[in-house]
Scaffold this active site. Structure first.
Site, PDB file in Angstrom:
ATOM      1  N   GLY A   1       3.401   3.375  13.739  1.00  0.00           N
ATOM      2  CA  GLY A   1       4.103   2.107  13.739  1.00  0.00           C
ATOM      3  C   GLY A   1       3.683   1.514  15.126  1.00  0.00           C
TER       4      GLY A   1
ATOM      5  N   CYS B   1      13.682  10.560   7.190  1.00  0.00           N
ATOM      6  CA  CYS B   1      13.726   9.829   8.494  1.00  0.00           C
ATOM      7  C   CYS B   1      15.302   9.998   8.870  1.00  0.00           C
ATOM      8  CB  CYS B   1      13.401   8.458   8.155  1.00  0.00           C
ATOM      9  SG  CYS B   1      14.004   7.363   7.348  1.00  0.00           S
TER      10      CYS B   1
ATOM     11  N   LYS C   1       0.986  -0.974  -0.036  1.00  0.00           N
ATOM     12  CA  LYS C   1      -0.014   0.192  -0.046  1.00  0.00           C
ATOM     13  C   LYS C   1       0.719   1.224  -0.137  1.00  0.00           C
ATOM     14  CE  LYS C   1      -1.798   2.517   3.176  1.00  0.00           C
ATOM     15  NZ  LYS C   1      -1.702   3.999   2.603  1.00  0.00           N
TER      16      LYS C   1
ATOM     17  N   GLU D   1      10.403  14.937  15.663  1.00  0.00           N
ATOM     18  CA  GLU D   1      10.481  15.050  14.311  1.00  0.00           C
ATOM     19  C   GLU D   1       9.776  15.888  13.827  1.00  0.00           C
ATOM     20  OE1 GLU D   1       9.251  11.450  11.856  1.00  0.00           O
ATOM     21  OE2 GLU D   1      11.210  11.390  11.152  1.00  0.00           O
TER      22      GLU D   1
ATOM     23  N   GLY E   1       6.912   4.434   8.226  1.00  0.00           N
ATOM     24  CA  GLY E   1       6.318   5.601   8.462  1.00  0.00           C
ATOM     25  C   GLY E   1       6.347   6.206   9.721  1.00  0.00           C
ATOM     26  N   SER E   2       5.538   6.878  10.311  1.00  0.00           N
ATOM     27  CA  SER E   2       5.535   7.585  11.634  1.00  0.00           C
ATOM     28  C   SER E   2       5.709   6.720  12.922  1.00  0.00           C
ATOM     29  CB  SER E   2       4.682   8.669  11.927  1.00  0.00           C
ATOM     30  OG  SER E   2       3.534   8.169  11.990  1.00  0.00           O
TER      31      SER E   2
ATOM     32  N   GLU F   1      10.008   0.598  10.286  1.00  0.00           N
ATOM     33  CA  GLU F   1      11.085   1.665   9.939  1.00  0.00           C
ATOM     34  C   GLU F   1      10.402   3.025  10.192  1.00  0.00           C
ATOM     35  OE1 GLU F   1      13.946   1.556   8.995  1.00  0.00           O
ATOM     36  OE2 GLU F   1      14.271  -0.674   8.328  1.00  0.00           O
TER      37      GLU F   1
END
Ligand code: NAD
Length: 487
Positions: A230, A281, A172, A381, A225-226, A247
């Site tokens: 996650g 990232c 996706k 972040e 992703g974030s 990740e």
């Protein structure tokens, strides 16, 4: 350009006909209406992948590899088109999509194409009379959920090892940047990947993404992703006990010592934070600099930041484009405001550019803020062209500041002292460290983090391990076999 879902080897509409718009971040115009995968479409994709799996697993590894090599060639032949598509969908300047992202995508598919028949099992020296061998077996159907910052590259990072190892995939892409991944699926079909082996299903997180996490037919979810999403994925996957690879975000520390090569460090630092508008990232989002060289360094860095050519990412001369979505631009802008409230001093940038030709796009100037290490701007972040600066006096203090965040993805340091380079690299809490450089990646080198940056690794042999399970088989080679109950 295909904007349908790619399921079971065909481009199809969503079951309920749903579509969504993807936006050009340079001017806010609608780029395409994209078929939107929802739960039913994910179910169809998982079924197709499950049906394809037994035959794909049995394709000789070298032949699976050959298909990946052909896909790498096809991506190279289509580089101009893919790069243009990526640039329009993400806002990433064409000099980077054409110069870095697409070549890296081909290189990564090629690396895993070559890996397919070299990743092998082992024979264990067990007791006499037995042969014990361990075979890395594919897991089955893999669900892969990716973000919007490097969409074409992430197809290779995730599909490459999963397919080389003999898995089938339901991927996706992000709802914000689905176009290049659909093109990669189209190229994969053209080079001969069998139906069902790759399924590309753009859609939203809470519908399509959630179904991938919940689906009992999926053996593993690989998510980039974030950190917040996650965590939700790890919790959701626990219900079916599927494996999870995460990740997640980062807050990269970039340490500059007093003995560093300053011009090189300035250049590397600027690339580390401003490349892809800081939407990386592993961005060098925290500059931690020795006070003896801080003034000279910052003067040069600010001059470089101000000279970065911001503008239409389709122009070859553009060095920095818009942020990828309006929502994200607003999020980055909220950190500019927060920095002021927290007592930070804006050294450069901090605004939306005044150039009227950029007024409809999602642009933010390269920004550098001096602030205290404990502040939210120094801890969270931002994922934009936004760097915080802290000064230090001793190596210990530098490391203390660097390691005082919950993230642990990438980090760098600049020094001409060899021992210091190794010592500080060892002490940095991060999955990847660069000495006298920043943001290097290679398909052979493991990529991933620790702490709230996630677990598991992309790339290299580590990625092949992510997508296989070691099966241990015992053969009794005694003739006749030793009885368990001697009579
Ligand atoms: P995000 O977490 O919002 O979304 C990532 C993907 O997850 C998207 O495809 C989204 O649709 C999907 N998603 C959202 N909610 C979901 C849910 N409840 N269930 C299942 N799927 C869901 O992240 P983003 O804003 O797209 O990307 C930016 C983030 O990605 C940053 O935090 C960045 O650091 C991180 N990132 C990490 C790496 C890495 O390798 N560590 C690389 C790139 C980006």
């Amino acid at each position: 350009m295909q904007t349908k879902l790619f399921i079971d080897g065909e481009f199809v509409d969503a079951a309920d006909g749903a579509t969504f718009e993807t936006i050009d971040p340079h001017d806010g115009s609608v780029l395409a209406n994209v078929a939107e995968a929802r739960e039913e479409d994910i179910d169809r994709a998982v079924e197709a992948a499950g049906r394809a799996f037994p035959a794909w697993r049995d394709v000789p590894a070298a032949d699976r590899g050959r298909l990946l090599l052909k896909l790498a060639d096809a991506i190279e032949s289509d580089a101009g088109n893919l790069a243009a598509l990526e640039t329009r969908d993400t806002g990433h300047p064409v000099r980077d999509t054409l110069g870095l992202d697409v070549p890296r995508t081909a290189a990564t598919f090629r690396y895993f194409g070559g890996m397919a028949d070299k990743f092998q099992g082992s024979v264990v020296p067990v007791e006499q009379g037995f042969l014990n061998y361990v075979v890395p077996e594919p897991l089955g159907v893999i669900g892969q959920i990716v973000p919007w910052n490097f969409p074409v590259m992430f197809t290779s990072w995730k599909l490459g090892p999963a397919l080389a190892a003999g898995n089938c995939v339901v991927m996706k892409p992000s709802e914000i940047t689905p176009l290049s991944a659909l093109r990669v699926a189209e190229l994969a079909a053209e080079v001969g990947f069998p139906p069902g082996v790759i399924n590309m299903v753009p859609g939203f997180g809470t519908t399509a993404g959630q179904r991938i996490v919940d689906h009992p037919g999926i053996a593993k979810v690989s998510f980039t992703g974030s950190t917040n999403v996650g965590k939700m994925i790890a919790r959701g996957a626990a219900e079916t006990l599927k494996q999870v690879h995460l990740e997640l975000g980062g807050k990269g520390a970039n340490l500059v010592f007093e003995d560093a090569n300053i011009p090189a460090a300035v250049n590397g630092t600027a690339f580390g934070i401003f490349h892809n508008q800081g939407q990386a990232c592993i961005a060098a989002s925290r500059l931690i600099i020795h006070e003896a060289v801080a003034d000279e360094f910052l003067e040069r860095l600010i001059a470089l930041a101000r000279s970065i050519r911001l503008g239409d990412p389709k122009q070859e001369t553009t060095e920095m484009g818009p942020l990828t979505s309006a929502l994200h631009r607003d999020r980055v802008a909220s950190y500019l405001e927060l920095a002021g409230q927290e007592g930070g001093e804006v050294l450069t940038g901090g605004a939306v550019p005044v150039d009227p030709s950029l007024a409809d796009g999602f642009y933010v100037e390269p920004t550098i803020v001096q602030t205290r290490p404990g502040t939210r701007t120094a801890q969270e972040e931002v994922f934009g062209p936004f760097m915080v600066v802290h000064k230090f006096k001793t190596d210990e203090e530098a490391l203390q500041i660097a390691n005082d965040v919950a993230y642990g993805l990438g980090g760098g340091l600049w020094t001409n002292d060899l021992s210091r380079g190794h010592r500080v690299a060892r002490e940095l809490r991060a999955g990847m460290v660069w000495v006298n450089s920043y943001k290097r990646v290679n398909p052979g080198s493991p990529f991933g983090g620790i702490g709230i940056s996630g677990y598991g690794r992309e790339m290299g042999f580590e990625a092949m391990r992510e997508y296989t399970e070691p099966k241990s088989t015992w053969i009794n080679v005694d003739a006749p076999p030793k009885p368990f109950y001697p009579r």
